[in-house]
Design a protein around this motif. Structure first.
Motif, short mmCIF file in Angstrom:
data_model
loop_
_atom_site.label_atom_id
_atom_site.label_comp_id
_atom_site.label_asym_id
_atom_site.label_seq_id
_atom_site.Cartn_x
_atom_site.Cartn_y
_atom_site.Cartn_z
N GLN A 85 0.83 -1.21 0.00
CA GLN A 85 0.00 0.00 0.00
C GLN A 85 0.86 1.25 0.00
OE1 GLN A 85 -3.40 0.21 -0.31
NE2 GLN A 85 -2.92 2.37 -0.59
N GLU A 86 1.96 1.23 0.78
CA GLU A 86 2.86 2.38 0.81
C GLU A 86 3.48 2.61 -0.56
OE1 GLU A 86 5.76 1.76 3.82
OE2 GLU A 86 4.36 2.04 5.49
N LEU A 87 3.84 1.52 -1.23
CA LEU A 87 4.41 1.64 -2.58
C LEU A 87 3.41 2.26 -3.54
CD1 LEU A 87 6.63 1.08 -4.64
CD2 LEU A 87 5.71 -1.22 -4.92
N ALA A 88 2.14 1.82 -3.45
CA ALA A 88 1.10 2.36 -4.33
C ALA A 88 0.89 3.85 -4.07
CB ALA A 88 -0.21 1.59 -4.13
N ASP A 89 0.87 4.23 -2.78
CA ASP A 89 0.67 5.63 -2.41
C ASP A 89 1.82 6.50 -2.93
OD1 ASP A 89 -1.64 4.91 -1.14
OD2 ASP A 89 -0.76 4.82 0.86
N LYS A 90 3.04 6.00 -2.76
CA LYS A 90 4.20 6.78 -3.21
C LYS A 90 4.27 6.86 -4.72
CE LYS A 90 7.03 6.06 0.91
NZ LYS A 90 8.31 5.55 1.47
N THR A 91 3.82 5.80 -5.39
CA THR A 91 3.78 5.82 -6.86
C THR A 91 2.80 6.88 -7.36
OG1 THR A 91 4.33 3.46 -6.97
CG2 THR A 91 3.34 4.44 -8.93
N ASN A 92 1.63 6.94 -6.72
CA ASN A 92 0.63 7.95 -7.09
C ASN A 92 1.15 9.36 -6.81
OD1 ASN A 92 -1.23 6.02 -7.93
ND2 ASN A 92 -2.14 5.83 -5.90
N ALA A 93 1.83 9.51 -5.65
CA ALA A 93 2.39 10.83 -5.31
C ALA A 93 3.45 11.24 -6.32
CB ALA A 93 2.98 10.79 -3.90
N LEU A 94 4.26 10.27 -6.76
CA LEU A 94 5.29 10.56 -7.76
C LEU A 94 4.67 11.01 -9.08
CD1 LEU A 94 8.23 10.52 -8.71
CD2 LEU A 94 7.96 8.09 -9.24
N LYS A 95 3.58 10.35 -9.49
CA LYS A 95 2.91 10.74 -10.73
C LYS A 95 2.41 12.18 -10.65
CE LYS A 95 1.43 6.11 -12.17
NZ LYS A 95 0.27 5.22 -12.42
N THR A 96 1.83 12.53 -9.48
CA THR A 96 1.32 13.90 -9.29
C THR A 96 2.45 14.91 -9.38
OG1 THR A 96 -0.44 13.07 -7.84
CG2 THR A 96 0.09 15.43 -7.70
N VAL A 97 3.58 14.61 -8.75
CA VAL A 97 4.74 15.52 -8.78
C VAL A 97 5.27 15.66 -10.21
CG1 VAL A 97 7.13 15.82 -8.03
CG2 VAL A 97 5.40 15.06 -6.39
N GLU A 98 5.31 14.55 -10.95
CA GLU A 98 5.81 14.59 -12.33
C GLU A 98 4.91 15.44 -13.21
OE1 GLU A 98 5.99 10.47 -13.31
OE2 GLU A 98 8.09 10.25 -12.70
N ILE A 99 3.58 15.35 -12.99
CA ILE A 99 2.63 16.17 -13.76
C ILE A 99 2.84 17.65 -13.45
CG2 ILE A 99 0.19 16.75 -14.06
CD1 ILE A 99 -0.44 13.78 -13.63
N ASN A 100 2.98 17.97 -12.14
CA ASN A 100 3.20 19.36 -11.74
C ASN A 100 4.51 19.89 -12.32
OD1 ASN A 100 0.84 19.40 -10.26
ND2 ASN A 100 1.83 18.80 -8.34
N LEU A 101 5.55 19.03 -12.31
CA LEU A 101 6.85 19.45 -12.85
C LEU A 101 6.74 19.73 -14.35
CD1 LEU A 101 9.89 19.86 -12.59
CD2 LEU A 101 10.19 17.40 -12.93
N LYS A 102 6.01 18.86 -15.06
CA LYS A 102 5.83 19.05 -16.50
C LYS A 102 5.10 20.35 -16.79
CE LYS A 102 4.04 16.71 -20.61
NZ LYS A 102 3.32 15.51 -21.13
#
Length: 205
Positions: A85-102
């Motif tokens: 679950q922690e891995l899934a949460d961090k993966t989703n958080a990473l996707k959000t950060v990547e979108i914001n960075l883009k």
């Protein structure tokens, strides 16, 4: 040696870890290959336990007076679910950060935006001066020149309408998943509509 350091770490922490976890937590004292070799050797020697979850191996020290095997299995299952679950949460958080960075990297800088604004202002002033001269000029524009001007104007008019339609479609697409109003979205994107700047379109009709 790596085996001694790994065994001591697992006994002291009394928690299950993967090879990658042990390598990181020992702060690079030994390469990952050495850690894996030590873990396998300790497991074969019966000094630690090895559990396989899918393709992931998890190791833990054998403690004195530990809980029963069944309880131990339950703890491993719960830990695996938690880590998943922690891995899934961090993966989703990473996707959000990547979108914001883009989005941030695609946004023009303050200096480039100011330069573009100045260029537009200069072109606008030059066009207004030319228009004023044409209004006061007594020279008659020939039919051929007028036709060329009207054709170019119609071409630019079509392009303007096309781009405005694309912009409107993009806003509508964003609004489908945007929790606030269209007015709020326009303000956050710093967009100025024709109505906001009192722009009136001149047509050939």
């Amino acid at each position: 040696m790596a085996s001694e350091a790994v065994l001591k770490y697992l006994v002291d922490t009394n928690r299950p870890y993967s090879c990658a976890d042990v390598t990181v937590n020992l702060r690079g004292a030994f390469p990952k290959s050495a850690i894996q070799k030590a873990l396998d050797a300790l497991s074969e020697a019966g000094k630690i336990k090895c559990k396989l979850y899918g393709k992931q191996k998890v190791y833990a020290a054998i403690q004195v007076d530990t809980v029963t095997e069944e309880s131990d299995k339950t703890d491993y299952d719960a830990l695996f679910k938690t880590l998943t679950q922690e891995l899934a949460d961090k993966t989703n958080a990473l996707k959000t950060v990547e979108i914001n960075l883009k989005n941030l990297t695609s946004t023009p800088t303050t200096d480039s935006a100011k330069t573009a604004i100045n260029e537009i202002k200069n072109r606008t002033e030059a066009t207004e001066k030319k228009l004023e001269i044409l209004k006061t000029s007594t020279e008659v524009v020939s039919v051929e020149e007028k036709k060329i001007i009207m054709t170019e104007h119609e071409k630019l008019l079509k392009e303007y309408r096309k781009r405005k339609r694309i912009c409107s479609d993009m806003l509508d697409a964003v609004l489908e998943g945007y929790p606030k109003s269209k007015k709020t979205l326009i303000e956050e994107l710093c967009i100025e509509t024709d109505e906001m700047v009192n722009f009136k379109l001149m047509t050939n009709s």
